[in-house]
Design a protein around this motif. Sequence first.
Motif, short mmCIF file in Angstrom:
data_model
loop_
_atom_site.label_atom_id
_atom_site.label_comp_id
_atom_site.label_asym_id
_atom_site.label_seq_id
_atom_site.Cartn_x
_atom_site.Cartn_y
_atom_site.Cartn_z
N ALA A 1 53.25 54.25 40.38
CA ALA A 1 52.75 54.99 39.23
C ALA A 1 52.34 53.98 38.16
CB ALA A 1 53.81 55.94 38.68
N SER A 2 51.27 54.29 37.46
CA SER A 2 50.85 53.42 36.36
C SER A 2 50.19 54.26 35.27
CB SER A 2 49.89 52.33 36.84
OG SER A 2 48.62 52.87 37.12
N LEU A 3 50.25 53.71 34.07
CA LEU A 3 49.57 54.31 32.93
C LEU A 3 48.93 53.18 32.15
CD1 LEU A 3 48.88 56.72 31.11
CD2 LEU A 3 51.05 56.34 29.93
N ARG A 4 47.62 53.26 32.02
CA ARG A 4 46.86 52.28 31.26
C ARG A 4 46.14 53.01 30.15
NH1 ARG A 4 49.02 49.19 34.33
NH2 ARG A 4 48.39 48.33 36.27
N GLY A 5 46.03 52.37 29.02
CA GLY A 5 45.32 53.01 27.92
C GLY A 5 44.91 52.02 26.86
N TRP B 1 44.16 48.37 20.36
CA TRP B 1 45.51 48.44 20.95
C TRP B 1 45.34 48.81 22.42
CZ3 TRP B 1 47.70 53.21 22.71
CH2 TRP B 1 49.00 53.09 23.20
N ALA B 2 46.02 48.07 23.30
CA ALA B 2 46.00 48.38 24.73
C ALA B 2 47.44 48.39 25.23
CB ALA B 2 45.18 47.34 25.49
N THR B 3 47.69 49.23 26.22
CA THR B 3 49.03 49.32 26.80
C THR B 3 48.92 49.49 28.31
OG1 THR B 3 51.16 50.45 26.70
CG2 THR B 3 49.21 51.83 26.50
N GLU B 4 49.93 49.01 29.00
CA GLU B 4 50.02 49.22 30.44
C GLU B 4 51.48 49.30 30.86
OE1 GLU B 4 49.79 44.70 32.19
OE2 GLU B 4 47.91 45.79 31.98
N THR B 5 51.75 50.22 31.75
CA THR B 5 53.09 50.43 32.29
C THR B 5 52.93 50.75 33.76
OG1 THR B 5 53.70 51.45 30.19
CG2 THR B 5 55.22 51.73 32.00
N ASP B 6 53.81 50.21 34.60
CA ASP B 6 53.77 50.62 36.00
C ASP B 6 55.18 50.62 36.59
OD1 ASP B 6 54.30 47.90 36.83
OD2 ASP B 6 52.17 47.50 36.66
N SER C 1 58.47 60.48 35.43
CA SER C 1 59.75 60.29 34.75
C SER C 1 60.20 58.84 34.85
CB SER C 1 60.80 61.22 35.36
OG SER C 1 62.07 60.97 34.82
N ARG C 2 60.10 58.26 36.06
CA ARG C 2 60.46 56.84 36.24
C ARG C 2 59.52 55.93 35.46
NH1 ARG C 2 63.38 54.60 40.45
NH2 ARG C 2 61.74 53.01 40.63
N LEU C 3 58.26 56.31 35.41
CA LEU C 3 57.27 55.49 34.69
C LEU C 3 57.62 55.38 33.21
CD1 LEU C 3 54.58 53.93 34.84
CD2 LEU C 3 53.45 56.09 34.30
N PHE C 4 58.02 56.50 32.60
CA PHE C 4 58.33 56.48 31.17
C PHE C 4 59.66 55.82 30.87
CE2 PHE C 4 55.07 59.87 31.07
CZ PHE C 4 54.17 59.19 30.27
N GLU C 5 60.45 55.49 31.90
CA GLU C 5 61.67 54.72 31.70
C GLU C 5 61.39 53.22 31.68
OE1 GLU C 5 64.23 55.88 34.90
OE2 GLU C 5 64.50 57.91 34.13
N GLN C 6 60.18 52.81 32.09
CA GLN C 6 59.82 51.40 32.15
C GLN C 6 59.38 50.88 30.78
OE1 GLN C 6 60.53 49.89 35.06
NE2 GLN C 6 61.13 51.97 35.65
N PRO D 1 56.81 49.25 28.51
CA PRO D 1 55.36 49.01 28.54
C PRO D 1 55.00 47.65 27.94
CG PRO D 1 55.91 50.50 26.75
CD PRO D 1 57.19 50.23 27.50
N ASN D 2 53.84 47.16 28.34
CA ASN D 2 53.27 45.96 27.73
C ASN D 2 52.21 46.42 26.73
OD1 ASN D 2 54.68 44.05 29.33
ND2 ASN D 2 53.31 44.51 31.03
#
Length: 189
Positions: free
Chosen positions: A126-130, A148-153, A168-173, A175-176
């Motif tokens: 799972a990843s979220l980039r924005g 502003w940029a963010t990335e989480t995986d 749910s697991r992704l939002f526990e990580q 983010p950069n």
Amino acid sequence: LSAGPELSRRLATAQYVRTVDDPTATETFGARYVFADLDQWTLAANVRANLTLTPRLSFQLFAQPLISSGAYSAFKELDRPRTFDFTEYGSDGTTLSVEDGIFTADPDGAGQADAFSFRDPSFQFASLRGNAVLRWEYRPGSTLFLVWATETDDYEGQGEFQPRRAMSRLFEQRPNHFFRVKLTYWFDA
């Protein structure tokens, strides 16, 4: 505002897994080419928001969530080069066992070939980039950009497609985050 959601499923009957050197594999030039069936699900979206507050001030937002899972099964090896013929482990005198996510395959049972082991390649990613950009033209030709940029995986070694669990697991990580400022100034001649 625009959003482009996508849900796809990919079924592959011969997804490459790994190569194992084995001098007894004379039909395949001293190596065993391991393949498997793959059942892969992917859920993704591209979300964009553009807001023009004034002719000189605008805001853009982009987000890209993605969840992909792949479940591997029916491990097999290529019988001969330039064919689509396979021998599935656990049949025709071969064996396959699994313990704690480690598969052990023996390509010829009690024959000369050595057994070999490999991890279950099944996965859930799972990843979220924005990013967000505030653009202000503080005088004609001169602009200030705040970015502003963010990335989480997150990666998990199981192949079940569980979007709620993955998010749910992704939002526990952790983010950069990245922040940038760009300032341009136009000199009049």
